[in-house]
Design a protein around this motif. Structure first.
Motif, PDB file in Angstrom:
ATOM      1  N   ASP A 153       0.779  -1.344  -0.009  1.00  0.00           N
ATOM      2  CA  ASP A 153      -0.017  -0.008   0.118  1.00  0.00           C
ATOM      3  C   ASP A 153       0.768   1.031  -0.111  1.00  0.00           C
ATOM      4  N   GLU A 202      -0.624   5.092  -0.019  1.00  0.00           N
ATOM      5  CA  GLU A 202      -1.980   5.912   0.019  1.00  0.00           C
ATOM      6  C   GLU A 202      -1.719   7.131  -1.151  1.00  0.00           C
ATOM      7  N   LYS A 223      -3.392   7.269  -4.546  1.00  0.00           N
ATOM      8  CA  LYS A 223      -4.312   8.101  -4.770  1.00  0.00           C
ATOM      9  C   LYS A 223      -4.191   8.939  -6.201  1.00  0.00           C
ATOM     10  N   GLN A 238      -5.319  -1.600   1.324  1.00  0.00           N
ATOM     11  CA  GLN A 238      -6.153  -0.491   1.086  1.00  0.00           C
ATOM     12  C   GLN A 238      -6.754  -0.446  -0.309  1.00  0.00           C
ATOM     13  N   LEU A 249      -8.359   1.766  -3.021  1.00  0.00           N
ATOM     14  CA  LEU A 249      -8.608   3.139  -3.524  1.00  0.00           C
ATOM     15  C   LEU A 249      -9.443   3.030  -4.914  1.00  0.00           C
ATOM     16  N   TYR A 253     -11.378  -4.713  -6.486  1.00  0.00           N
ATOM     17  CA  TYR A 253     -10.354  -5.413  -5.734  1.00  0.00           C
ATOM     18  C   TYR A 253      -9.786  -6.343  -6.698  1.00  0.00           C
TER      19      TYR A 253
END
Ligand code: GAL
Length: 827
Positions: free
Chosen positions: A407, A409, A413, A438, A440, A444
């Motif tokens: 991950d 973030e 993002k 995570q 985003l 999945y």
């Protein structure tokens, strides 16, 4: 008007780069003459090191610029340069591009010398020490260097169409979850964003569309049979256009109807530029419970594909890129492919558009995330991928995480936002090796390697994803969990085939799993940290030459277009430890299969007999080698014959240790009431199961569909050997560049069965208009081999390939190729 010219021929290449090579005056006579696609090195089949292709090399190309181009815009485009290309023209730096998997262009209008020689030089860095994706740590595939995709010149007016982005908004037409559907048409929204370069004053833009392929519904009136103009609008730098069409035929995996958009720029009624794009109308949506194509729920059944080939790495022209797509659609019968782990050739994706194969495309990377500058490059790669590929109707999802990375973030993002900004029409995914990471993205996407042969075939959605409201898709399974060579023993090859079946069946049983991609389509060369020590990952359902392993049949049998019938055994009991046959499976898509032994009918196996109930066609277990013979030939009552049959069949499949109490009692009764000695029982076993001595046993299987025999296979003692050659095409076109044919060679017995332990060598020789790629002597591996021939420019219109079996010169093949030299589109 726009003109596209290829710049694939007449390059000079050196494995070493020196600064002086940049100069247009450099004497390059000693450099090697090559054509594009090109690999910086020809590699052996296996046991070679990546150091071979890790170099900084030089490519030079001299061409004359037509003086008629003076007032025009001229751009040079490289479709694929692995991995960092610094480009010069006439000694002047144009720029550097730092990804081996996306295209890039330079405007060279101001730098050309007209009616004079111009010199393009590429300094190509293919070292894995570059600080760009996918490099930085280990990678499970070779990252071959080279100018391995087309190079072209594009000549346009100064005002020109820079980019077209076509997307469609289609309302759902189908319902339910059928695999096959009839062609459908519906009025839909078409969106086109046109980017115009240069001065747009006084210009207008015209869009027209035309249907170019696909079946049409029976009562369909085709408004777009020929180009139909949709609009004329004032030109600007960016021109959005939204339009509600008359009914159009939908693109679908079962009917990949394609349309062509023709966009023109005119000034005072004079045509200045015209660009066409192929696209399709379809709706692709992910819901919590799966993937929906044109409104119906479609289970994704796919395979992962690398873009590598033996000997030449990444460098294969369009024909073979397209051939891989054909193999996926017509031989492996899948409905999807994942371009692991980078954008692949436009030619491959074009063919997926034409054939109806859904494409999961992801940006380059493998597990490792680098520093800030590395991440910036990853974002550039993502941007280029989406802009360059977003018009393909076949692409249904973008992979915007580095495959199997941790991950991050902030980084993810950005990748996720960028994808939605550049292409709001498609879902994002990002392939993970872990559960509950995570999320985003919209879907999945996870490599489920939980199946070890015993556990359930796949994990439950709720055990994997942190968000049950979003869709879930399995992006890899099997692979390293069970490497399998085409020359492994039968039990291993059979297990490999069954593992693919078991995972497919498990995924099919999970109503909220969108589908899965098996790892992988074919074996591939890899780094020392992976594979079998010979730099090959034997993870494919095909070998590196795209010869099918048994597991290929697990996929092929899921379709209905051709009758499929195979057996997971050659029926030679000596191939199995203790001569115990074990589980033998019939792989078929037929309604039933009749089994005969020495022409005596034994049993008819029905589709419903398969324990795999979730996939369309499940394998059926062979549980009877005797049929009614005991009742007919031996002095047993009907009931007793059944009992004896059960005992003998059980012993055949699982050995004496596999006999149950009732079989033991049957043995006792044979002795007590039928006066049989232990030897008599053994003789009975030999007569009906062991098959020692006497006439060789012949097993015949007939696949039956709609009451008719549609395919027959015979398994018996091998009495003769022959070679079968399957050629991708004998018609070759030397136009864009050289063309290549792939020859798949199989050693077969008198019944056409591949003989996997026939490991003799083949001698390959060419003459005329084709030459060999790779060695002149090749072994049969698993009874199979491969060869590639490429066209030779201006060497006539006929070429031949001679294939001889070294061990028996009588066994030979000759393949004739017809070579057409296309209209010269090369500069
Ligand atoms: C995965 C990876 C693939 C390949 C595969 C082998 O973890 O994403 O690239 O290495 O394993 O099974």
């Amino acid at each position: 008007m726009r003109k596209t010219l290829y710049l694939n021929n007449d390059w000079k290449f050196s494995e070493i780069f020196e600064d002086k090579m940049i100069s247009p005056d450099y004497d390059d006579n000693h450099m090697e003459s090559i054509r594009i696609p090109h690999s910086v090195v020809t590699t052996p089949f296996n046991y070679f090191d990546d150091a071979l292709y890790q170099k900084v090399s030089c490519y030079r190309r001299i061409f004359t610029a037509d003086s008629r181009w003076k007032e025009k815009r001229v751009a040079v485009t490289f479709m694929g340069a692995a991995h960092e290309a610094t480009v010069y023209i006439n000694g002047e730096l144009l720029g550097t591009h730092s990804s081996g998997y996306t295209a890039f262009s330079f405007d060279i209008s101001d730098k050309l010398r007209y009616d004079q020689p111009n010199c393009i030089v590429v300094k190509l860095d293919s070292r894995e020490s570059l600080n760009i994706p996918p490099f930085g740590f280990v990678i499970d595939y070779m990252t071959y260097g080279g100018l391995y995709r087309d190079v072209l010149l594009e000549v346009t007016e100064k005002t020109y169409i820079q980019d077209l982005f076509v997307s469609t908004d289609v309302s759902d037409v189908y319902a339910g979850n059928a695999d096959d559907v009839e062609p459908a048409a519906v009025g839909t929204f078409l969106h086109v964003k046109t980017e115009v370069g240069g001065d747009t004053s006084g210009c207008v833009i015209k869009h027209a569309i035309k249907r170019i392929s696909g079946d049409i519904p029976s009562d369909y009136k085709d408004e777009y049979k020929d180009f139909k103009e949709l609009v004329e609008i004032p030109a600007a730098k960016l021109v959005p256009f939204d339009f509600h069409t008359m009914p159009v035929v939908l693109w679908d995996v079962t009917n990949p109807a394609l349309y062509q958009l023709r966009t023109q720029i005119l000034r005072n009624d004079e045509l200045i530029d015209e660009k066409t794009e192929i696209f399709g109308f379809r709706s692709m949506k992910f819901h919590a419970d799966g993937f929906y194509l044109n409104g119906r729920k479609l289970k994704i059944r796919g395979l992962n594909r690398h873009q590598s080939y033996p000997y030449v790495g990444y460098a294969m022209p369009a024909t073979l890129q397209e051939f891989d797509a054909k193999i996926l659609k017509e031989e492996l019968l899948v409905n999807a492919v994942r371009t692991s782990h980078y954008p692949q050739s436009q030619d491959f994706i074009d063919e997926c558009d034409r054939l109806g194969i859904l494409v999961f495309m992801e940006f380059p990377g493998w597990q490792h995330i680098g520093d800030e500058s590395w991440k910036e490059q990853a974002l550039v790669n993502e941007r280029e991928m989406i802009i360059q590929y977003r018009n393909h109707p076949s692409i249904f999802i973008w992979g915007v995480r580095i495959n199997e990375s941790a991950d991050d973030e902030e980084f993810y993002k950005r990748t996720n936002d960028l994808s939605h900004e550049l292409d709001p029409s498609r879902a994002t995914g990002g392939v993970r090796a872990g559960t509950k990471m995570q999320l985003l993205e919209d879907v999945y996407t996870y490599n489920d390697f939980s199946f070890d042969g015993k556990k359930p075939g796949c994990q439950k959605k709720k055990a994997v994803t942190p968000d049950m409201n979003k869709a879930y898709l399995v992006t890899e399974y099997n692979g390293h969990m069970y490497p399998t060579k085409s020359f492994d023993d039968e039990i291993h090859r059979s297990d490999h085939a069954m593992r693919h079946i078991k995972v497919m069946d498990a995924i099919a049983s999970e109503s909220d799993v969108a589908g899965g991609f098996g790892w992988c389509m074919f074996d591939y060369n890899t780094h020392k940290d992976f594979g079998s020590g010979d730099r090959i990952c034997y993870h494919g359902v095909m070998d590196m030459f795209r010869n099918p392993k048994m597991a290929a049949v697990s996929y092929a049998m899921q379709g209905d277009s051709e009758p499929v019938l195979e057996l997971t055994s050659s029926m030679d009991i000596g191939e199995h430890p203790e001569c115990i046959r074990g589980d033998i499976w019939i792989l078929t898509n037929a309604d039933s299969v009749k089994m005969y032994k020495n022409d005596v009918f034994i049993k008819e196996y029905k589709r419903e007999d398969s324990p795999f109930k979730n996939i369309k066609h499940g394998p059926i277990l062979v549980d009877d080698f005797i049929g009614d013979q005991l009742a007919q030939n031996e002095k047993f009552s009907k009931g007793m014959a059944e009992k004896v049959k059960h005992a003998l069949n059980t012993a055949a499949r699982y050995g004496m240790g596999g006999l149950g109490l009732s079989d033991m009692i049957t043995g006792g009764r044979m002795m007590a009431f039928h006066g049989m000695s232990f030897k008599d029982i053994v003789d009975l076993y030999q007569k009906y199961i062991g098959d020692w001595g006497g006439k060789a046993t012949s097993f015949r299987f007939e696949a039956i569909k709609n009451g008719e025999v549609v395919k027959t296979i015979v398994k018996e003692t091998v009495s003769s050997v022959n070679l079968i050659c399957e050629v991708s095409s004998t018609e070759l076109n030397d136009d864009r560049s050289y063309d290549v044919a792939q020859i798949r060679i199989k050693a077969v017995d008198q019944n056409g069965n591949v003989i996997p332990y026939f490991a003799e060598s083949l001698r390959l020789k060419t003459e005329g208009a084709v030459e060999l790629i790779g060695p002149k002597h090749v072994p049969l591996r698993g009874g199979m081999a491969g060869a590639y021939v490429k066209t030779r420019r201006r060497q006539g219109s006929t070429g031949k390939l001679f294939i001889k079996l070294d061990a028996c010169e009588k066994i030979k093949k000759e393949i004739v190729f017809h070579v057409k030299e296309g209209v010269e589109t090369n500069v």
